[in-house]
Design an enzyme around this catalytic site. Structure first.
Site, PDB file in Angstrom:
ATOM      1  CD  GLU A 116       1.968  -5.167   8.384  1.00 22.42           C
ATOM      2  OE1 GLU A 116       2.205  -6.383   8.153  1.00 22.42           O
ATOM      3  OE2 GLU A 116       2.688  -4.241   7.982  1.00 22.42           O
ATOM      4  CG  HIS A 169      -0.891  -4.525   5.013  1.00 22.09           C
ATOM      5  ND1 HIS A 169      -1.350  -3.275   5.339  1.00 22.09           N
ATOM      6  CD2 HIS A 169      -1.985  -5.263   4.672  1.00 22.09           C
ATOM      7  CE1 HIS A 169      -2.666  -3.248   5.211  1.00 22.09           C
ATOM      8  NE2 HIS A 169      -3.075  -4.435   4.809  1.00 22.09           N
ATOM      9  NE  ARG A 192      -1.653  -0.141   6.893  1.00 16.46           N
ATOM     10  CZ  ARG A 192      -2.179  -0.744   7.951  1.00 16.46           C
ATOM     11  NH1 ARG A 192      -3.390  -0.401   8.389  1.00 16.46           N
ATOM     12  NH2 ARG A 192      -1.502  -1.695   8.583  1.00 16.46           N
ATOM     13  CG  HIS A 249      -0.216   0.073   2.537  1.00 18.41           C
ATOM     14  ND1 HIS A 249       0.336   1.221   3.040  1.00 18.41           N
ATOM     15  CD2 HIS A 249       0.045  -0.897   3.446  1.00 18.41           C
ATOM     16  CE1 HIS A 249       0.886   0.977   4.212  1.00 18.41           C
ATOM     17  NE2 HIS A 249       0.741  -0.307   4.480  1.00 18.41           N
TER      18      HIS A 249
END
Length: 214
Positions: free
Chosen positions: A91, A161, A64, A13
């Site tokens: 993440e 992530h 995100r 991201h």
């Protein structure tokens, strides 16, 4: 080989508000910064200029990554592509470190301890996940849901992530656990893999950095 067959594209991201403030994010859900928005759009433009058209897109349940994916697909003219979201791509959970400023965490816990929690394979932050634990929850999803699409001839985009992608690279790039400490993925960095249906393997074909506004 056609760039739109047997291809996996991984993208981290764009810069988030926590990245900008040097905070541990983990399962926190910060928005992209203006720079992160630019990075995501630039990644999409790069992929469009390289001729990519995707058959499927996957991302985590954190905004995100979802926003980055949406901006990439917009730049590609593929905003109508169905998107699959799954917590397996989230993440890693940073536990008690989440929301802490990284310099403050180093002062509190020690530079070496924080480095070990961040970069090593099996160190577990208080109440969180090690990279090994992240790999254990992510790899089965990748192996059973994403890889078959690629090896079956598809062109698949995954936006996730830094640590969830690092956990994938352990197997995709055949990295020894002790070597993963030196592996970093920049915001909006693009990693391209080609699949070989005969050997059922994926091999890194390109790494593309994405500067903001580039």
């Amino acid at each position: 080989m056609d760039s739109n067959t047997h291809t996996l594209v991984l993208v981290r991201h764009g810069q988030s508000e926590d990245n900008e403030r040097e905070l541990f994010s983990g399962l926190r859900d910060p928005a992209l910064t203006p720079r992160g928005v630019e990075e995501a759009g630039s990644a999409g433009t790069t992929l469009r200029n390289l001729g990519y058209r995707f058959d499927a897109a996957f991302t985590s349940r954190l905004r995100r990554a979802q926003h980055t994916l949406a901006l990439i697909l917009e730049a590609l003219g593929q905003s109508d592509l169905p998107v699959h979201t799954d917590a397996a791509l989230n993440e890693r959970d940073y536990g008690a470190l989440a929301g802490l400023n990284k310099p403050d965490a180093r002062a509190r816990f020690g530079v070496e301890q924080v480095r070990t929690w961040r970069k090593s394979y099996d160190a577990v932050p208080p109440g969180g996940e090690s990279l090994a634990m992240t790999e254990a929850r992510l790899w089965p999803f990748f192996e059973h849901t994403i890889a078959p699409r690629v090896l079956g001839g598809g062109c698949v985009l995954v936006v996730a992530h830094g640590n969830s992608l690092r956990s994938l690279l352990l197997r995709l790039d055949r990295i020894e656990p002790r070597q993963i400490e030196d592996v970093n993925i920049g915001t909006a960095e693009i990693l391209v893999y080609r699949g070989d249906p005969a050997t059922r393997t994926l091999t890194r074909a390109a790494t593309i950095a994405t500067p903001a506004g580039g």
